[in-house]
Structure formats: structure tokens, C-alpha cells
Design an enzyme around this catalytic site. Structure first.
Site, short mmCIF file in Angstrom:
data_model
loop_
_atom_site.label_atom_id
_atom_site.label_comp_id
_atom_site.label_asym_id
_atom_site.label_seq_id
_atom_site.Cartn_x
_atom_site.Cartn_y
_atom_site.Cartn_z
N SER A 42 4.46 5.20 -2.28
CA SER A 42 5.49 6.20 -2.02
C SER A 42 6.74 5.95 -2.86
O SER A 42 7.38 6.89 -3.34
CB SER A 42 5.84 6.23 -0.53
N GLY A 69 0.81 -1.20 0.00
CA GLY A 69 0.00 0.00 0.00
C GLY A 69 0.85 1.26 0.00
O GLY A 69 1.34 1.70 -1.04
N CYS A 70 1.04 1.83 1.18
CA CYS A 70 1.71 3.13 1.28
C CYS A 70 3.18 3.09 0.89
O CYS A 70 3.71 4.05 0.34
CB CYS A 70 1.54 3.68 2.69
N VAL A 71 3.86 1.97 1.17
CA VAL A 71 5.28 1.87 0.79
C VAL A 71 5.41 1.85 -0.73
O VAL A 71 6.21 2.59 -1.31
CB VAL A 71 5.93 0.62 1.43
#
Length: 196
Positions: free
Chosen positions: A143, A138-140
Site C-alpha cells: 500500500s 505485506g499489505c502495508v
């Protein structure tokens, strides 16, 4: 020769980002629990090495206004985001920021989307962003994709990221390595930062 065989160098001006290492991801009673205490320990070692080497450190956490209007459809899609305004939104003590370390509050998956991260890294003259945190898929991943799109080399630390299940975790790391950045082992990153 394989299609995805390029590589990016670890630059001379790295910064470290710790993505969303909040209680919600490490409390077994929380809906967002990732069950990856090892990644938190790895992130803590990375943080310690960065501080010792005087490498800039940036933390992120998720936060929304009352009602979540600033989180838009993402806030509606993922109901556990509503729990992050209380104690579950606190950063874990093992990786708590120092007073002079930047903490970015984000509303979406990428640490760049709608935040001052890119301008902060530019002001620091950063060329490489070392990435730790949750969740890998998700966020990793979001990003890391935005890191390369903003002109910084993404280095994801394999042991310092975690996810709710092994499959998405490994697929995300494979995808990042193939197309968007580099996936390094913790020890190699610590050595690059000058840790003994």
C-alpha cells in the site's frame, strides 16, 4: 552523499488508513496471527487523534466472494485468506469504524489494487496518507508503494504496524524509508495531527 537520502513532506491535507486490523491477525489461534498487540494499541491512539483532529479515516479489510475467484492466484497462494469470511475477518473493536468512516474491502495486498481508494483520496483532496496496520512486509508495504505511485505522500507509523517476525518487519520499514515514503514515530505523527 547517500543514494537514498531524499525526503517527502508531511502535507497539509492528510488522511489516515488502517490496513486490515482484523481479528485474524490478533487471535493467537489464527494462521495469520502477527503477535503484535502493541501495533494495535498504537493504531488505536492514531485513530483517536485523527478523529479529534477531524482528519479523514479509512479502514480496510480483506474479503472474497465464495470460492475466492475475485482473489485469483493470491487466494490460492495464501490458504488462510479463506478464513476471513467469518469472525476472523471482523475489524478489531479497538479500531472499529464509525458510521461515517469509509471501509474498503480489498482482495489483494495493496489497499489501492482494484478498490476506490485513489478516487476517494482525490475527492478528499488528500496529499498525505498516514498508514497503520498489518502486515508490514505485506499489505502495508504494498500500500505504501502504491500510495507514492498514485501521487500521495506515504507516512508509515513505525509503532502502528506489525508483522509475523522482526526481520521482514524491519527490512520492509527500511525499504519504505529508502525508496517509497517516510517512516515516522507515533509521537511525531500524533503531534503533527495536533494531539497533546
Amino acid at each position: 552523499m547517500g543514494l537514498f537520502n531524499g525526503s517527502l513532506p508531511f502535507g497539509d491535507r492528510p488522511a489516515v488508513i488502517l490496513i486490515d486490523l482484523m481479528r485474524a491477525y490478533f487471535d493467537p489461534a489464527a494462521d495469520l496471527y502477527v503477535g503484535s498487540p502493541d501495533c494495535l494499541a498504537s493504531a488505536a491512539r492514531l485513530l483517536s487523534a485523527a478523529r479529534a483532529a477531524r482528519v479523514p479515516v479509512i479502514h480496510t479489510r480483506v474479503g472474497h466472494s465464495r470460492g475466492g475467484i475475485d482473489g485469483g492466484l493470491f487466494y490460492r497462494k495464501v490458504p488462510p485468506l479463506r478464513d476471513l469470511s467469518g469472525p476472523l475477518g471482523e475489524l478489531m473493536p479497538q479500531v472499529a469504524p464509525l458510521p461515517d468512516e469509509v471501509v474498503i474491502v480489498k482482495q489483494y495486498a495493496s489497499a489501492f489494487f482494484g478498490t476506490p481508494l485513489a478516487s476517494t483520496l482525490t475527492a478528499l483532496r488528500t496529499d498525505t496518507l498516514v498508514i497503520a496496520g498489518v502486515s508490514t512486509s505485506g499489505c502495508v508495504r504494498a500500500s505504501a508503494v502504491d500510495t507514492i505511485q498514485h501521487g500521495f505522500v506515504p507516512i508509515v507509523v513505525r509503532q502502528a504496524v506489525g508483522d509475523r517476525s522482526r526481520g521482514p518487519h524491519e527490512v520492509a520499514l527500511s525499504d519504505i524509508q529508502a525508496k517509497y515514503g517516510e517512516v515516522w514515530d507515533e509521537q511525531a505523527v500524533l503531534a503533527r495531527l495536533g494531539a497533546p
